[in-house]
Design a protein around this motif. Structure first.
Motif, PDB file in Angstrom:
ATOM      1  N   ALA A  87      88.475  60.880   1.262  1.00  0.00           N
ATOM      2  CA  ALA A  87      87.183  60.945   0.582  1.00  0.00           C
ATOM      3  C   ALA A  87      86.347  62.074   1.184  1.00  0.00           C
ATOM      4  O   ALA A  87      86.458  62.374   2.370  1.00  0.00           O
ATOM      5  N   LEU A  88      85.519  62.692   0.351  1.00  0.00           N
ATOM      6  CA  LEU A  88      84.648  63.782   0.802  1.00  0.00           C
ATOM      7  C   LEU A  88      83.239  63.585   0.267  1.00  0.00           C
ATOM      8  O   LEU A  88      83.059  63.194  -0.887  1.00  0.00           O
ATOM      9  N   VAL A  89      82.262  63.893   1.123  1.00  0.00           N
ATOM     10  CA  VAL A  89      80.871  63.989   0.694  1.00  0.00           C
ATOM     11  C   VAL A  89      80.326  65.296   1.251  1.00  0.00           C
ATOM     12  O   VAL A  89      80.811  65.808   2.258  1.00  0.00           O
ATOM     13  N   VAL A  90      79.318  65.848   0.585  1.00  0.00           N
ATOM     14  CA  VAL A  90      78.749  67.133   0.969  1.00  0.00           C
ATOM     15  C   VAL A  90      77.272  66.939   1.313  1.00  0.00           C
ATOM     16  O   VAL A  90      76.533  66.315   0.550  1.00  0.00           O
ATOM     17  N   GLY A  91      76.871  67.480   2.444  1.00  0.00           N
ATOM     18  CA  GLY A  91      75.471  67.446   2.847  1.00  0.00           C
ATOM     19  C   GLY A  91      74.941  68.858   2.974  1.00  0.00           C
ATOM     20  O   GLY A  91      75.532  69.686   3.673  1.00  0.00           O
ATOM     21  N   ILE A  92      73.849  69.143   2.296  1.00  0.00           N
ATOM     22  CA  ILE A  92      73.235  70.465   2.365  1.00  0.00           C
ATOM     23  C   ILE A  92      72.080  70.377   3.359  1.00  0.00           C
ATOM     24  O   ILE A  92      71.118  69.636   3.152  1.00  0.00           O
ATOM     25  N   THR A  93      72.200  71.119   4.449  1.00  0.00           N
ATOM     26  CA  THR A  93      71.200  71.089   5.511  1.00  0.00           C
ATOM     27  C   THR A  93      70.240  72.273   5.396  1.00  0.00           C
ATOM     28  O   THR A  93      70.518  73.235   4.677  1.00  0.00           O
ATOM     29  N   ARG A  94      69.151  72.176   6.093  1.00  0.00           N
ATOM     30  CA  ARG A  94      68.134  73.233   6.200  1.00  0.00           C
ATOM     31  C   ARG A  94      67.511  73.616   4.855  1.00  0.00           C
ATOM     32  O   ARG A  94      67.095  74.749   4.666  1.00  0.00           O
ATOM     33  N   ARG A  95      67.442  72.673   3.974  1.00  0.00           N
ATOM     34  CA  ARG A  95      66.789  72.952   2.686  1.00  0.00           C
ATOM     35  C   ARG A  95      65.290  73.119   2.863  1.00  0.00           C
ATOM     36  O   ARG A  95      64.632  73.723   2.014  1.00  0.00           O
ATOM     37  N   ASP A  96      64.745  72.601   3.966  1.00  0.00           N
ATOM     38  CA  ASP A  96      63.322  72.798   4.237  1.00  0.00           C
ATOM     39  C   ASP A  96      63.030  74.252   4.588  1.00  0.00           C
ATOM     40  O   ASP A  96      61.911  74.722   4.412  1.00  0.00           O
ATOM     41  N   LEU A  97      64.042  74.990   5.040  1.00  0.00           N
ATOM     42  CA  LEU A  97      63.880  76.396   5.422  1.00  0.00           C
ATOM     43  C   LEU A  97      64.322  77.354   4.321  1.00  0.00           C
ATOM     44  O   LEU A  97      63.956  78.525   4.343  1.00  0.00           O
ATOM     45  N   GLY A  98      65.130  76.868   3.407  1.00  0.00           N
ATOM     46  CA  GLY A  98      65.625  77.701   2.311  1.00  0.00           C
ATOM     47  C   GLY A  98      65.916  76.832   1.110  1.00  0.00           C
ATOM     48  O   GLY A  98      66.905  76.102   1.099  1.00  0.00           O
ATOM     49  N   ARG A  99      65.078  76.884   0.103  1.00  0.00           N
ATOM     50  CA  ARG A  99      65.228  76.017  -1.069  1.00  0.00           C
ATOM     51  C   ARG A  99      66.259  76.553  -2.068  1.00  0.00           C
ATOM     52  O   ARG A  99      66.601  75.890  -3.037  1.00  0.00           O
ATOM     53  N   MET A 100      66.718  77.758  -1.873  1.00  0.00           N
ATOM     54  CA  MET A 100      67.697  78.343  -2.790  1.00  0.00           C
ATOM     55  C   MET A 100      69.007  78.548  -2.050  1.00  0.00           C
ATOM     56  O   MET A 100      68.989  78.998  -0.919  1.00  0.00           O
ATOM     57  N   PRO A 101      70.124  78.250  -2.635  1.00  0.00           N
ATOM     58  CA  PRO A 101      70.284  77.748  -3.990  1.00  0.00           C
ATOM     59  C   PRO A 101      69.886  76.274  -4.086  1.00  0.00           C
ATOM     60  O   PRO A 101      69.944  75.541  -3.104  1.00  0.00           O
ATOM     61  N   PRO A 102      69.528  75.835  -5.294  1.00  0.00           N
ATOM     62  CA  PRO A 102      69.181  74.423  -5.497  1.00  0.00           C
ATOM     63  C   PRO A 102      70.437  73.552  -5.480  1.00  0.00           C
ATOM     64  O   PRO A 102      71.556  74.052  -5.606  1.00  0.00           O
ATOM     65  N   LEU A 103      70.255  72.262  -5.344  1.00  0.00           N
ATOM     66  CA  LEU A 103      71.399  71.340  -5.324  1.00  0.00           C
ATOM     67  C   LEU A 103      72.254  71.471  -6.582  1.00  0.00           C
ATOM     68  O   LEU A 103      73.477  71.312  -6.526  1.00  0.00           O
ATOM     69  N   GLU A 104      71.622  71.777  -7.717  1.00  0.00           N
ATOM     70  CA  GLU A 104      72.377  71.917  -8.965  1.00  0.00           C
ATOM     71  C   GLU A 104      73.437  73.010  -8.856  1.00  0.00           C
ATOM     72  O   GLU A 104      74.497  72.926  -9.476  1.00  0.00           O
ATOM     73  N   ALA A 105      73.157  74.053  -8.075  1.00  0.00           N
ATOM     74  CA  ALA A 105      74.127  75.138  -7.910  1.00  0.00           C
ATOM     75  C   ALA A 105      75.380  74.647  -7.177  1.00  0.00           C
ATOM     76  O   ALA A 105      76.500  75.090  -7.480  1.00  0.00           O
ATOM     77  N   TYR A 106      75.209  73.724  -6.240  1.00  0.00           N
ATOM     78  CA  TYR A 106      76.374  73.149  -5.544  1.00  0.00           C
ATOM     79  C   TYR A 106      77.206  72.300  -6.506  1.00  0.00           C
ATOM     80  O   TYR A 106      78.435  72.377  -6.497  1.00  0.00           O
ATOM     81  N   HIS A 107      76.531  71.508  -7.322  1.00  0.00           N
ATOM     82  CA  HIS A 107      77.253  70.713  -8.318  1.00  0.00           C
ATOM     83  C   HIS A 107      77.997  71.624  -9.292  1.00  0.00           C
ATOM     84  O   HIS A 107      79.145  71.328  -9.659  1.00  0.00           O
ATOM     85  N   ALA A 108      77.364  72.712  -9.703  1.00  0.00           N
ATOM     86  CA  ALA A 108      78.005  73.648 -10.628  1.00  0.00           C
ATOM     87  C   ALA A 108      79.240  74.283  -9.990  1.00  0.00           C
ATOM     88  O   ALA A 108      80.287  74.405 -10.640  1.00  0.00           O
TER      89      ALA A 108
END
Length: 186
Positions: free
Chosen positions: A119-140
């Motif tokens: 099983a795999l899950v993905v965590g995007i860190t440091r979004r408080d320092l860089g809002r781009m790319p948005p989470l939707e870009a990871y899903h895409a």
């Protein structure tokens, strides 16, 4: 009967792997840190060179063993050693990296065997320092790769957020085990 879950925490150098394990572990984290010899890639003072290790008890004797893998490619031989027994992986990606979507793809490819059986899950860190790319870009990007995975915005220092990722991963591991025919081995 008590169960044991072996979980990898992977991602590029500086994504928060050691920090996430420290946020969760009930024991002092075993760390193998050395001076960072690649400051052009990441300015942090030290980097993991073999593994980080922490443990969490889930109740009923169940235990999660967390293994943080080194983020630098020159230590990728440790990736192969540590992934052999792993049931799943929490992949952390630093949103402030120069090309975090390529990092996501690179790590998914590097751990393709684990992704096929675990099983795999993905965590995007440091979004408080860089809002781009948005989470939707990871899903895409995941969709382009034919993957549907849970993607979390996570602060690696926040135990509750990292615990949510881990809980999702454990639920996925248990769901996979429930789908296996009786007597099947992983």
């Amino acid at each position: 009967m008590a169960r044991e879950y072996i979980v990898l925490v992977a991602g590029p150098m500086g994504a928060g792997k050691t920090t996430a394990i420290a946020a969760l572990s009930e024991i002092p984290v075993v760390r193998t840190e050395a001076l960072n010899t690649d400051p052009a890639r990441n300015a942090k003072a030290t980097t993991t060179v073999a593994l980080d290790y922490g443990e969490i008890s889930l109740g009923d004797g169940d235990k999660v063993r967390l293994y943080g893998v080194p983020g630098q490619d020159r230590f990728d031989f440790m990736w192969r050693i540590l992934e052999k027994r792993a049931l799943g992986m929490m992949l952390l990606v630093d949103n402030t990296a120069s090309d975090p979507l390529s990092e996501l793809e690179r790590y998914l490819h590097s751990f393709e065997a684990l992704g096929a059986r675990g099983a795999l899950v993905v965590g995007i860190t440091r979004r408080d320092l860089g809002r781009m790319p948005p989470l939707e870009a990871y899903h895409a990007r995941l969709a382009q790769l034919g993957r549907v995975l849970p993607v979390f915005s996570v602060d690696a220092r926040n135990a509750a957020q990292v615990r949510t990722m881990l809980g999702t991963l454990i639920a996925m591991v248990e769901a996979q085990a429930a789908r296996q025919p009786t007597g099947a081995t992983a």
